[in-house]
Scaffold this motif. Structure first.
Motif, PDB file in Angstrom:
ATOM      1  N   PRO A   1      57.650 -21.518   7.528  1.00 39.03           N
ATOM      2  CA  PRO A   1      58.552 -22.250   6.490  1.00 39.03           C
ATOM      3  C   PRO A   1      57.868 -21.511   5.189  1.00 39.03           C
ATOM      4  CG  PRO A   1      56.913 -23.292   8.275  1.00 39.03           C
ATOM      5  CD  PRO A   1      56.717 -22.071   8.378  1.00 39.03           C
ATOM      6  N   ASP A   2      58.514 -21.298   4.692  1.00 42.44           N
ATOM      7  CA  ASP A   2      58.084 -20.995   2.851  1.00 42.44           C
ATOM      8  C   ASP A   2      56.461 -21.400   2.645  1.00 42.44           C
ATOM      9  OD1 ASP A   2      60.008 -19.892   3.241  1.00 42.44           O
ATOM     10  OD2 ASP A   2      61.647 -20.943   1.795  1.00 42.44           O
ATOM     11  N   ILE A   3      56.526 -22.990   2.987  1.00 40.00           N
ATOM     12  CA  ILE A   3      55.054 -23.279   2.287  1.00 40.00           C
ATOM     13  C   ILE A   3      54.100 -23.628   3.647  1.00 40.00           C
ATOM     14  CG2 ILE A   3      56.124 -24.234   0.264  1.00 40.00           C
ATOM     15  CD1 ILE A   3      56.002 -27.348   1.589  1.00 40.00           C
ATOM     16  N   ALA A   4      52.541 -23.360   3.575  1.00 39.38           N
ATOM     17  CA  ALA A   4      51.670 -24.055   4.275  1.00 39.38           C
ATOM     18  C   ALA A   4      51.235 -24.541   3.658  1.00 39.38           C
ATOM     19  CB  ALA A   4      51.234 -22.600   5.087  1.00 39.38           C
ATOM     20  N   LYS A   5      50.421 -25.305   4.941  1.00 43.80           N
ATOM     21  CA  LYS A   5      48.651 -26.017   4.602  1.00 43.80           C
ATOM     22  C   LYS A   5      47.462 -24.496   3.785  1.00 43.80           C
ATOM     23  CE  LYS A   5      47.436 -28.202   7.205  1.00 43.80           C
ATOM     24  NZ  LYS A   5      47.091 -29.422   7.797  1.00 43.80           N
ATOM     25  N   ILE A   6      46.616 -24.744   2.653  1.00 42.47           N
ATOM     26  CA  ILE A   6      45.825 -23.973   2.329  1.00 42.47           C
ATOM     27  C   ILE A   6      44.877 -23.565   3.191  1.00 42.47           C
ATOM     28  CG2 ILE A   6      44.698 -25.921   1.567  1.00 42.47           C
ATOM     29  CD1 ILE A   6      44.421 -24.252  -1.393  1.00 42.47           C
ATOM     30  N   ASP A   7      44.587 -24.024   4.316  1.00 42.18           N
ATOM     31  CA  ASP A   7      44.230 -23.808   5.339  1.00 42.18           C
ATOM     32  C   ASP A   7      44.396 -22.771   5.888  1.00 42.18           C
ATOM     33  OD1 ASP A   7      42.431 -27.399   5.650  1.00 42.18           O
ATOM     34  OD2 ASP A   7      43.866 -26.904   5.420  1.00 42.18           O
ATOM     35  N   LEU A   8      45.806 -21.937   6.382  1.00 41.69           N
ATOM     36  CA  LEU A   8      46.083 -21.160   6.366  1.00 41.69           C
ATOM     37  C   LEU A   8      45.565 -19.666   6.054  1.00 41.69           C
ATOM     38  CD1 LEU A   8      47.761 -20.203   9.384  1.00 41.69           C
ATOM     39  CD2 LEU A   8      49.732 -20.238   7.225  1.00 41.69           C
ATOM     40  N   TYR A   9      46.325 -20.003   4.481  1.00 44.14           N
ATOM     41  CA  TYR A   9      45.716 -18.772   3.243  1.00 44.14           C
ATOM     42  C   TYR A   9      43.919 -18.487   3.845  1.00 44.14           C
ATOM     43  CZ  TYR A   9      50.444 -19.383   2.843  1.00 44.14           C
ATOM     44  OH  TYR A   9      51.563 -20.140   3.288  1.00 44.14           O
ATOM     45  N   LYS A  10      43.343 -19.802   4.125  1.00 42.71           N
ATOM     46  CA  LYS A  10      41.565 -19.461   4.421  1.00 42.71           C
ATOM     47  C   LYS A  10      41.480 -19.191   5.478  1.00 42.71           C
ATOM     48  CE  LYS A  10      40.640 -22.976   1.050  1.00 42.71           C
ATOM     49  NZ  LYS A  10      39.790 -25.379   0.827  1.00 42.71           N
ATOM     50  N   LYS A  11      42.186 -18.951   6.124  1.00 44.01           N
ATOM     51  CA  LYS A  11      42.096 -18.970   7.771  1.00 44.01           C
ATOM     52  C   LYS A  11      41.904 -17.184   7.952  1.00 44.01           C
ATOM     53  CE  LYS A  11      43.749 -19.432  12.562  1.00 44.01           C
ATOM     54  NZ  LYS A  11      44.716 -20.337  13.554  1.00 44.01           N
ATOM     55  N   SER A  12      43.168 -16.461   7.243  1.00 42.61           N
ATOM     56  CA  SER A  12      44.104 -15.135   6.986  1.00 42.61           C
ATOM     57  C   SER A  12      43.043 -14.324   6.197  1.00 42.61           C
ATOM     58  CB  SER A  12      45.300 -14.866   6.768  1.00 42.61           C
ATOM     59  OG  SER A  12      45.138 -15.279   5.833  1.00 42.61           O
ATOM     60  N   GLY A  13      41.818 -15.105   5.224  1.00 46.21           N
ATOM     61  CA  GLY A  13      41.782 -14.822   4.035  1.00 46.21           C
ATOM     62  C   GLY A  13      42.200 -13.961   2.700  1.00 46.21           C
ATOM     63  N   HIS A  14      42.849 -14.321   2.691  1.00 45.08           N
ATOM     64  CA  HIS A  14      44.096 -14.814   1.323  1.00 45.08           C
ATOM     65  C   HIS A  14      43.911 -15.327  -0.290  1.00 45.08           C
ATOM     66  CE1 HIS A  14      47.349 -12.415   4.134  1.00 45.08           C
ATOM     67  NE2 HIS A  14      47.322 -11.797   3.676  1.00 45.08           N
ATOM     68  N   TYR A  15      43.545 -16.735   0.513  1.00 47.09           N
ATOM     69  CA  TYR A  15      42.794 -17.566  -0.123  1.00 47.09           C
ATOM     70  C   TYR A  15      41.255 -17.204   0.208  1.00 47.09           C
ATOM     71  CZ  TYR A  15      42.660 -21.071  -3.766  1.00 47.09           C
ATOM     72  OH  TYR A  15      42.394 -21.795  -4.954  1.00 47.09           O
ATOM     73  N   PRO A  16      40.419 -17.437  -1.604  1.00 47.60           N
ATOM     74  CA  PRO A  16      40.400 -17.078  -2.747  1.00 47.60           C
ATOM     75  C   PRO A  16      40.879 -15.463  -3.254  1.00 47.60           C
ATOM     76  CG  PRO A  16      37.986 -17.372  -2.066  1.00 47.60           C
ATOM     77  CD  PRO A  16      39.126 -17.970  -0.864  1.00 47.60           C
ATOM     78  N   TYR A  17      40.813 -14.259  -2.272  1.00 43.56           N
ATOM     79  CA  TYR A  17      40.830 -14.141  -2.720  1.00 43.56           C
ATOM     80  C   TYR A  17      42.334 -12.869  -3.563  1.00 43.56           C
ATOM     81  CZ  TYR A  17      36.245 -13.492  -0.209  1.00 43.56           C
ATOM     82  OH  TYR A  17      35.129 -14.123   0.225  1.00 43.56           O
ATOM     83  N   TYR A  18      43.551 -13.914  -2.866  1.00 40.80           N
ATOM     84  CA  TYR A  18      44.085 -13.506  -3.465  1.00 40.80           C
ATOM     85  C   TYR A  18      45.033 -14.069  -4.266  1.00 40.80           C
ATOM     86  CZ  TYR A  18      48.652 -10.605  -1.748  1.00 40.80           C
ATOM     87  OH  TYR A  18      49.374  -9.245  -1.394  1.00 40.80           O
ATOM     88  N   LYS A  19      44.225 -15.003  -4.536  1.00 38.08           N
ATOM     89  CA  LYS A  19      44.116 -16.497  -5.663  1.00 38.08           C
ATOM     90  C   LYS A  19      45.428 -16.208  -7.410  1.00 38.08           C
ATOM     91  CE  LYS A  19      42.121 -19.910  -7.652  1.00 38.08           C
ATOM     92  NZ  LYS A  19      40.732 -20.702  -8.235  1.00 38.08           N
ATOM     93  N   ASP A  20      44.889 -14.996  -7.494  1.00 40.01           N
ATOM     94  CA  ASP A  20      45.416 -14.763  -8.851  1.00 40.01           C
ATOM     95  C   ASP A  20      46.779 -14.712  -8.398  1.00 40.01           C
ATOM     96  OD1 ASP A  20      42.993 -15.218 -10.073  1.00 40.01           O
ATOM     97  OD2 ASP A  20      42.872 -12.394 -10.230  1.00 40.01           O
ATOM     98  N   SER A  21      47.569 -13.821  -7.826  1.00 40.37           N
ATOM     99  CA  SER A  21      48.951 -13.494  -7.893  1.00 40.37           C
ATOM    100  C   SER A  21      49.733 -14.854  -6.867  1.00 40.37           C
ATOM    101  CB  SER A  21      49.289 -12.400  -7.368  1.00 40.37           C
ATOM    102  OG  SER A  21      48.385 -12.187  -6.148  1.00 40.37           O
ATOM    103  N   MET A  22      48.395 -16.243  -6.243  1.00 34.41           N
ATOM    104  CA  MET A  22      49.477 -17.023  -5.965  1.00 34.41           C
ATOM    105  C   MET A  22      49.640 -18.420  -6.904  1.00 34.41           C
ATOM    106  SD  MET A  22      47.636 -17.239  -2.400  1.00 34.41           S
ATOM    107  CE  MET A  22      48.105 -18.522  -0.908  1.00 34.41           C
ATOM    108  N   TYR A  23      50.877 -18.911  -6.020  1.00 36.04           N
ATOM    109  CA  TYR A  23      51.109 -20.088  -7.138  1.00 36.04           C
ATOM    110  C   TYR A  23      50.253 -21.125  -6.811  1.00 36.04           C
ATOM    111  CZ  TYR A  23      55.624 -18.531  -8.534  1.00 36.04           C
ATOM    112  OH  TYR A  23      57.313 -17.906  -8.682  1.00 36.04           O
ATOM    113  N   ALA A  24      50.039 -22.072  -7.714  1.00 30.94           N
ATOM    114  CA  ALA A  24      48.682 -23.164  -8.072  1.00 30.94           C
ATOM    115  C   ALA A  24      48.904 -23.744  -6.312  1.00 30.94           C
ATOM    116  CB  ALA A  24      48.411 -23.913  -8.526  1.00 30.94           C
TER     117      ALA A  24
END
Lengths: 590, 590
Positions: A241-264
């Motif tokens: 899927p092109d979307i996923a729960k925010i939890d997935l990107y917290k697990k991967s560490g992309h969020y919040p570090y990648y936050k500036d270039s991610m959509y809200a």
């Protein structure tokens, strides 16, 4: 390498000296002007002025003439140390220079002036020794004029910036200008519009291309080519899927570090969803969906993945920088560093095969950069010296073993491991990292990726992140410019146009069209009553690879006359011969 | 039709009577039980009880036996009118019945009891006259047990619900049970897991499937089939973005009316973006990107479009109801109602061609529903009587002219015009609207879609919204169940398995594998040292269409022994013969 650095510095000195010369000429012509700053830049220089009354590029010949006149008289750059007060006295009518002087003093630096001929400027230095000798008077040229805010802030006054081009020789200057002109003709935004490949719509949004039938055809052919080639090479192509729960990107560490270039986040009920900025965590979840054995490795999980990164609207450029793109992505789960190195080899084989398909040569159109970590910077690079050593050595060995063109770049790695960047030169002569092959010894730990080895023990694999071609949008932008819109037959949106001489030939022409269409050739019929010359011109403007002319002779002989965009007249040929010629060419991707 | 209604009511009376019988039996066996309510439902009935101690489906035979015993003695249902006080006295130990009595009284209704045999229940009526005669004792069966909150609210006590199946005859009951068993075996969620086609991940999110290599293969083959077939039929396949500014959906009128099923806006900088719930406005923007002439019409803009609709988590079911799906979508811009009708014809041709490819028969597996507007309801249906008349007549004519199986459904149209719904029957025997072909005379106005006609005047076209196959996720769910996982060769994730008898045959087997792989056959090699029987069983469990056995005889004869999932032993065959047989079958999509 040292010679190259020296050359580069010399060129910068020439360009910076020319900025002084430009300011001197402008002040001679318009003494009321307030000069501000003027650095050397890539391919030339600029200077920002506050003019008393507007000028335009029509004034360039006059300014250039004055520059050449003055150049003859400039024999040296004289350095003058002054006190801040002396400097302020000299520039008392120029608030910009006064601001700069205060800044220099504030930093505790010395204030220096440089004088050449009759012109003196506030400057830190970096000039040629003897301008009249060191600068060719026919190797520079004023290029264009633009508005520029003082210090880049829109709160400040708008100044006038004059750009100049400068090289060591006249030939280099002319070569550069020619390349720029060619690049402009090939610009994918221009050709994309002329050939009707894609459009933008304000109400849909900036940076979100809409692909017309023709552009979509190129894209589909390209996507199928990549997917089929990867499958042949043992990749498992998936859809996630092109979307996923925010939890997935917290697990991967992309969020919040990648936050500036991610959509809200998209909040619905009690959950928050994100448009995915990358594919890795999605593929890891697939890997984790069942226990894995060493027998399944290497596992090459691939996807044409739509990704979303929010770029500033000022950064958006045609298909090159968009707000949603489709990456030919893959994650290879490898047993150990040895298997990982082997997979990097195979990934480079694939990349080189694809590049070759497009007629790209290593060393000329593209090369590799081995981007290394920095053991002394654990904030930017995961702390594990042994893993870095192992990974870097493996990648270096791979590149050496294949005699690849590559350079090494210290402290350019990803956080989780070293990488091989695929560097491309575009039609503007600019180098750019097109995509990467990355070695990752961190994510397997974070996602708890494991496999059961031959010995029954549970072990942690290595992950290779790689693309085979990069983002589809960018590749197509590159290919439009690379081919100047003259796509090879297999990619051409319209492969053949059938042109009837008069409408009495339309019936026969339609039969030819049908035969080709049934064989899945992308064919268009031009049966308008407009005269053959006009039809041929239209086919050429549309950059169609082949067109067929059908008139009395052809109907009589039950043949067609074939003409090629690239090879001119090819004579009469039967429909069957034509079809097998076309199919062969499509198959060979020539 | 009237007979059918009477039948239906009779069946409901049987089922409701059986609910009484169930309660009577339970109270005989467990006199402490508090009965609550027991209605007739589709295919049977249920009754909710508060048991003093838990029961399980192991008690079903005992209950059924008691029901059959009692049934013999139930000769009638006697209606007893009582005062609320009398009723309350009778049910004084049952707080549920007391609550129901208060409710009946509150509504100003009469309280009635119904008695059959020795059992009396609070009831509004609706029974058979003589249960012992009207109910076949072998046409009902207790089905399953479940928890159910009193009145459906989780604030209330959890009761025990016993479900029963009931039909008019034993044959019908057995037929239904068999269909359910078959449906359960074919359930796409079960087969999807068993065959490893897709998985879900909690951290990615509910209703967001991740397609494994095998499932993705089916999806890719299906998508390419649809796209290629549509292109052959003159569709222009495009790609448009999956997100757009909220303004686009305000312009189309989808927002805020469609808001409840849309994901929340994504706010970035000063703009709000939406995940698209439909494709139409995106295609309209493409149409609007340049002036259009009548010569370009009909223009068939098609896309495999990812769409996002937020479904309640309780509504999510495998691939049938998901939160993101990929629709084989198209919008046909037609000059006038005549051309529009012609395009509806062609769309139905395509739909029927695709259905036929999957072995689906009109009238048996699918049929059409002509969904009409309601001139008296301008809130729900755009006010333009003449346009409705014209459009409805055109669609009716189309269906009549092709002798299509169709029914008419009043007041089931879309807001913007009538539509043809493609109705499918699934393996559970349920009917469902799979997708639609819609006639739209409203959006062209709203989006100001125009074209220049032959006469030089600017005119407004008609839009046909259509799918050729519906949402890819749903189609695949349907096909998994339709084929019971036995996919035809062209769709099968693994088309051929090569099985070696012993490892001495592996070398020859590998050569066969390579030959097939080079010809793009999806082949797997089972060279494990496990014995042929086990390998054959594995191939069968995986529902692979063909497997090849390679032992001494085969190596000697330089042939393979071919076995088919559907046709058993096919004997020895050369690799070349095999390849052409497979290629033929794939090409014919059999």
């Amino acid at each position: 390498m040292m010679a190259h650095m020296a050359d580069k510095q010399h060129m910068e000195h020439i360009r910076h000296s020319l900025a002084h010369l430009l300011a001197a000429a402008v002040l001679e012509l318009w003494p009321e002007t307030k000069p501000t700053i003027g650095p050397a830049i890539e391919n030339g220089f600029y200077y920002d002025f506050e003019f008393a009354s507007p000028i335009s590029d029509k004034d360039f010949p006059k300014i250039e003439q004055k520059m050449r006149e003055l150049l003859k008289t400039w024999k040296s750059f004289e350095k003058i140390d002054v006190t801040p007060e002396e400097a302020k006295e000299k520039f008392k009518n120029n608030p910009y220079k006064l601001e700069l002087i205060d800044e220099i003093v504030g930093k505790g630096e010395k204030v220096t002036l440089y004088k050449s001929g009759e012109f003196t400027d506030l400057c830190r230095g970096g000039h040629v020794e003897n301008p009249s000798k060191d600068i060719s008077s026919n190797a520079f040229k004023l290029d264009r004029i633009a508005g520029a805010y003082w210090r880049g802030s829109e709160k400040n006054k708008m100044l006038t910036r004059i750009y100049g081009l400068a090289f060591e020789s006249k030939e280099e200057l002319e070569g550069y200008i020619k390349m720029q002109e060619e690049a402009e003709k090939r610009d994918h935004r221009k050709l994309g519009k002329d050939l009707g490949l894609f459009v933008f719509s304000d109400i849909v949004g900036k940076g979100l291309p809409l692909w017309t039938e023709k552009g979509a055809t190129i894209r589909r052919e390209l996507e199928r080519f990549i997917v089929d080639e990867e499958i042949k090479r043992g990749y498992k192509h998936v859809y996630t899927p092109d979307i996923a729960k925010i939890d997935l990107y917290k697990k991967s560490g992309h969020y919040p570090y990648y936050k500036d270039s991610m959509y809200a986040p998209i909040k619905v009920d009690e959950e928050e969803f994100m448009l995915r900025p990358m594919t890795c965590p999605h593929h890891f979840e697939l890997y984790l969906s069942q226990p894995r054995s060493y027998r399944e490795l290497p596992m090459r999980i691939a996807e044409l993945a739509k990704l979303y990164r929010y770029e500033q609207s000022g950064e958006l450029t045609g298909l090159i920088r968009v707000r949603s793109f489709c990456l030919a992505d893959a994650h290879i789960i490898a047993k150990d560093p040895e298997q990982a190195a082997d997979e990097v080899h195979k990934a480079l084989d694939l990349i080189e095969y694809i590049a070759q398909t497009f007629g790209l040569k290593m060393g000329e159109h593209y090369w590799y950069q081995l981007s290394l970590g920095d053991r002394t910077n654990p904030d930017k690079y995961f702390k594990n010296d042994a893993a870095w050593d192992e990974a870097e050595n493996r990648l270096r060995e791979v590149l050496q073993k294949r005699n690849a063109h590559f350079v090494e770049a210290p402290a350019e790695a990803a956080f989780y491991g070293p990488k091989i960047d695929i560097q491309m030169k575009n039609v503007r002569g600019k180098d750019d990292t097109a995509f990467t092959v990355q070695y990752d010894f961190v994510m397997p730990e974070r996602f708890n990726l494991t496999y059961t080895d031959k010995d029954g023990l549970e072990k942690q694999p290595i992950v290779i992140h790689r693309s085979s071609i990069g983002a589809i949008e960018r590749v197509i932008a590159f290919l439009i410019e690379h081919y100047a819109g003259n796509f090879p037959l297999w990619l051409a949106p319209v492969q053949v146009k059938v042109l009837s001489v008069r409408d009495t030939h339309n019936e026969f022409a339609q039969k030819v069209v049908e035969t080709l269409r049934k064989a899945s050739i992308r064919v268009e019929f031009d049966g308008n009553d407009e005269g053959l010359g006009k039809k041929v011109r239209a086919a050429k403007v549309e950059k169609v690879p082949y067109w067929l002319v059908i008139g009395d002779k052809e109907v009589e002989a039950n043949k067609v006359t074939l003409e090629s965009r690239d090879h001119g007249q090819l004579g009469q040929i039967s429909t069957e011969e034509l079809l097998s010629k076309l199919q062969e060419e499509i198959k060979n991707k020539k």
